[in-house]
Design a protein around this motif. Structure first.
Motif, PDB file in Angstrom:
ATOM      1  N   ILE A   1       0.854  -1.186   0.000  1.00 46.55           N
ATOM      2  CA  ILE A   1       0.000   0.000   0.000  1.00 46.55           C
ATOM      3  C   ILE A   1       0.892   1.239   0.000  1.00 46.55           C
ATOM      4  O   ILE A   1       1.840   1.329   0.784  1.00 46.55           O
ATOM      5  CB  ILE A   1      -0.913   0.040   1.251  1.00 46.55           C
ATOM      6  N   LYS A   2       0.565   2.186  -0.857  1.00 45.00           N
ATOM      7  CA  LYS A   2       1.296   3.450  -0.911  1.00 45.00           C
ATOM      8  C   LYS A   2       0.308   4.583  -0.653  1.00 45.00           C
ATOM      9  O   LYS A   2      -0.704   4.706  -1.352  1.00 45.00           O
ATOM     10  CB  LYS A   2       1.945   3.650  -2.282  1.00 45.00           C
ATOM     11  N   GLN A   3       0.615   5.398   0.365  1.00 44.92           N
ATOM     12  CA  GLN A   3      -0.243   6.528   0.696  1.00 44.92           C
ATOM     13  C   GLN A   3       0.566   7.816   0.560  1.00 44.92           C
ATOM     14  O   GLN A   3       1.586   7.987   1.214  1.00 44.92           O
ATOM     15  CB  GLN A   3      -0.779   6.398   2.122  1.00 44.92           C
ATOM     16  N   THR A   4       0.080   8.707  -0.306  1.00 38.44           N
ATOM     17  CA  THR A   4       0.719  10.004  -0.503  1.00 38.44           C
ATOM     18  C   THR A   4      -0.154  11.058   0.150  1.00 38.44           C
ATOM     19  O   THR A   4      -1.350  11.141  -0.121  1.00 38.44           O
ATOM     20  CB  THR A   4       0.890  10.306  -2.006  1.00 38.44           C
ATOM     21  N   PHE A   5       0.457  11.854   1.015  1.00 38.16           N
ATOM     22  CA  PHE A   5      -0.285  12.869   1.750  1.00 38.16           C
ATOM     23  C   PHE A   5      -0.339  14.181   0.966  1.00 38.16           C
ATOM     24  O   PHE A   5       0.484  14.421   0.086  1.00 38.16           O
ATOM     25  CB  PHE A   5       0.346  13.069   3.124  1.00 38.16           C
ATOM     26  N   PRO A   6      -1.304  15.049   1.295  1.00 40.60           N
ATOM     27  CA  PRO A   6      -1.443  16.327   0.586  1.00 40.60           C
ATOM     28  C   PRO A   6      -0.124  17.099   0.532  1.00 40.60           C
ATOM     29  O   PRO A   6       0.662  17.058   1.481  1.00 40.60           O
ATOM     30  CB  PRO A   6      -2.488  17.077   1.398  1.00 40.60           C
ATOM     31  N   ASP A   7       0.088  17.777  -0.550  1.00 37.49           N
ATOM     32  CA  ASP A   7       1.310  18.554  -0.801  1.00 37.49           C
ATOM     33  C   ASP A   7       2.560  17.683  -0.779  1.00 37.49           C
ATOM     34  O   ASP A   7       3.661  18.187  -0.666  1.00 37.49           O
ATOM     35  CB  ASP A   7       1.460  19.698   0.202  1.00 37.49           C
ATOM     36  N   GLU A   8       2.358  16.356  -0.855  1.00 38.88           N
ATOM     37  CA  GLU A   8       3.470  15.400  -0.853  1.00 38.88           C
ATOM     38  C   GLU A   8       4.442  15.634   0.297  1.00 38.88           C
ATOM     39  O   GLU A   8       5.654  15.467   0.153  1.00 38.88           O
ATOM     40  CB  GLU A   8       4.172  15.389  -2.205  1.00 38.88           C
ATOM     41  N   ILE A   9       3.911  16.043   1.465  1.00 40.19           N
ATOM     42  CA  ILE A   9       4.734  16.245   2.652  1.00 40.19           C
ATOM     43  C   ILE A   9       5.419  14.943   3.031  1.00 40.19           C
ATOM     44  O   ILE A   9       6.565  14.916   3.446  1.00 40.19           O
ATOM     45  CB  ILE A   9       3.883  16.771   3.825  1.00 40.19           C
ATOM     46  N   LYS A  10       4.681  13.843   2.871  1.00 34.51           N
ATOM     47  CA  LYS A  10       5.273  12.540   3.128  1.00 34.51           C
ATOM     48  C   LYS A  10       4.555  11.478   2.317  1.00 34.51           C
ATOM     49  O   LYS A  10       3.410  11.651   1.903  1.00 34.51           O
ATOM     50  CB  LYS A  10       5.251  12.192   4.615  1.00 34.51           C
ATOM     51  N   VAL A  11       5.272  10.379   2.107  1.00 38.43           N
ATOM     52  CA  VAL A  11       4.726   9.206   1.442  1.00 38.43           C
ATOM     53  C   VAL A  11       4.967   8.025   2.376  1.00 38.43           C
ATOM     54  O   VAL A  11       6.081   7.833   2.865  1.00 38.43           O
ATOM     55  CB  VAL A  11       5.409   8.950   0.080  1.00 38.43           C
ATOM     56  N   VAL A  12       3.921   7.261   2.634  1.00 36.14           N
ATOM     57  CA  VAL A  12       4.039   6.067   3.476  1.00 36.14           C
ATOM     58  C   VAL A  12       3.811   4.859   2.587  1.00 36.14           C
ATOM     59  O   VAL A  12       2.796   4.771   1.905  1.00 36.14           O
ATOM     60  CB  VAL A  12       3.018   6.095   4.637  1.00 36.14           C
ATOM     61  N   TYR A  13       4.788   3.945   2.603  1.00 34.16           N
ATOM     62  CA  TYR A  13       4.700   2.736   1.790  1.00 34.16           C
ATOM     63  C   TYR A  13       4.772   1.547   2.729  1.00 34.16           C
ATOM     64  O   TYR A  13       5.701   1.419   3.531  1.00 34.16           O
ATOM     65  CB  TYR A  13       5.842   2.685   0.770  1.00 34.16           C
ATOM     66  N   TYR A  14       3.784   0.682   2.621  1.00 38.04           N
ATOM     67  CA  TYR A  14       3.736  -0.532   3.431  1.00 38.04           C
ATOM     68  C   TYR A  14       4.108  -1.721   2.554  1.00 38.04           C
ATOM     69  O   TYR A  14       3.460  -1.980   1.541  1.00 38.04           O
ATOM     70  CB  TYR A  14       2.334  -0.726   4.027  1.00 38.04           C
ATOM     71  N   PHE A  15       5.181  -2.434   2.935  1.00 32.91           N
ATOM     72  CA  PHE A  15       5.626  -3.634   2.239  1.00 32.91           C
ATOM     73  C   PHE A  15       4.963  -4.828   2.932  1.00 32.91           C
ATOM     74  O   PHE A  15       5.371  -5.226   4.033  1.00 32.91           O
ATOM     75  CB  PHE A  15       7.143  -3.771   2.312  1.00 32.91           C
ATOM     76  N   ALA A  16       3.933  -5.368   2.324  1.00 33.11           N
ATOM     77  CA  ALA A  16       3.120  -6.402   2.968  1.00 33.11           C
ATOM     78  C   ALA A  16       3.919  -7.668   3.283  1.00 33.11           C
ATOM     79  O   ALA A  16       3.819  -8.193   4.394  1.00 33.11           O
ATOM     80  CB  ALA A  16       1.923  -6.743   2.092  1.00 33.11           C
ATOM     81  N   GLU A  17       4.690  -8.163   2.332  1.00 30.43           N
ATOM     82  CA  GLU A  17       5.404  -9.419   2.543  1.00 30.43           C
ATOM     83  C   GLU A  17       6.385  -9.325   3.705  1.00 30.43           C
ATOM     84  O   GLU A  17       6.532 -10.262   4.488  1.00 30.43           O
ATOM     85  CB  GLU A  17       6.149  -9.837   1.272  1.00 30.43           C
ATOM     86  N   ALA A  18       7.034  -8.187   3.854  1.00 31.18           N
ATOM     87  CA  ALA A  18       8.008  -7.993   4.930  1.00 31.18           C
ATOM     88  C   ALA A  18       7.379  -7.377   6.178  1.00 31.18           C
ATOM     89  O   ALA A  18       8.058  -7.248   7.204  1.00 31.18           O
ATOM     90  CB  ALA A  18       9.139  -7.097   4.438  1.00 31.18           C
ATOM     91  N   ASN A  19       6.113  -6.988   6.090  1.00 32.30           N
ATOM     92  CA  ASN A  19       5.426  -6.314   7.195  1.00 32.30           C
ATOM     93  C   ASN A  19       6.260  -5.135   7.692  1.00 32.30           C
ATOM     94  O   ASN A  19       6.557  -5.011   8.883  1.00 32.30           O
ATOM     95  CB  ASN A  19       5.108  -7.297   8.326  1.00 32.30           C
ATOM     96  N   THR A  20       6.674  -4.291   6.759  1.00 29.95           N
ATOM     97  CA  THR A  20       7.552  -3.157   7.029  1.00 29.95           C
ATOM     98  C   THR A  20       6.934  -1.894   6.435  1.00 29.95           C
ATOM     99  O   THR A  20       6.362  -1.928   5.349  1.00 29.95           O
ATOM    100  CB  THR A  20       8.936  -3.404   6.387  1.00 29.95           C
ATOM    101  N   THR A  21       7.078  -0.798   7.171  1.00 30.14           N
ATOM    102  CA  THR A  21       6.573   0.494   6.699  1.00 30.14           C
ATOM    103  C   THR A  21       7.732   1.450   6.496  1.00 30.14           C
ATOM    104  O   THR A  21       8.608   1.575   7.350  1.00 30.14           O
ATOM    105  CB  THR A  21       5.584   1.093   7.724  1.00 30.14           C
ATOM    106  N   GLN A  22       7.725   2.127   5.356  1.00 36.80           N
ATOM    107  CA  GLN A  22       8.715   3.161   5.056  1.00 36.80           C
ATOM    108  C   GLN A  22       7.980   4.484   4.905  1.00 36.80           C
ATOM    109  O   GLN A  22       7.067   4.598   4.083  1.00 36.80           O
ATOM    110  CB  GLN A  22       9.457   2.849   3.761  1.00 36.80           C
TER     111      GLN A  22
END
Length: 82
Positions: free
Chosen positions: A10-31
């Protein structure tokens, strides 16, 4: 904006691209990547890594140990028992 991938990432981009959160499902890791280049990685075992724009890194291990890595790759560890 949220994007769901076939591999369950899952990739979530916040307004004004202040931050991007990417969830790697197989590794259960969030960047989380911030606009200035700062990145935070959260692993399923409790490890947290911060990667700073200047190349330095700070890693917190589940047992409380801290590791600092400077721009040249030099490492310093601080253990919970001193």
């Amino acid at each position: 904006m949220i994007v769901y991938f076939n591999n369950k990432d899952i990739k979530q981009t916040f307004p004004d691209e202040i931050k991007v959160v990417y969830y790697f499902a197989e590794a259960n890791t969030t960047q989380t990547t911030f606009k200035d280049g700062w990145k935070i990685f959260k692993f399923s075992n409790g490890q947290v890594e911060q990667h700073f724009p200047n190349g330095e890194k700070e890693i917190t291990f589940p047992d409380g140990t801290l590791k600092f890595i400077d721009q040249e790759g030099n490492e310093e560890s601080l253990f919970t028992d001193g």
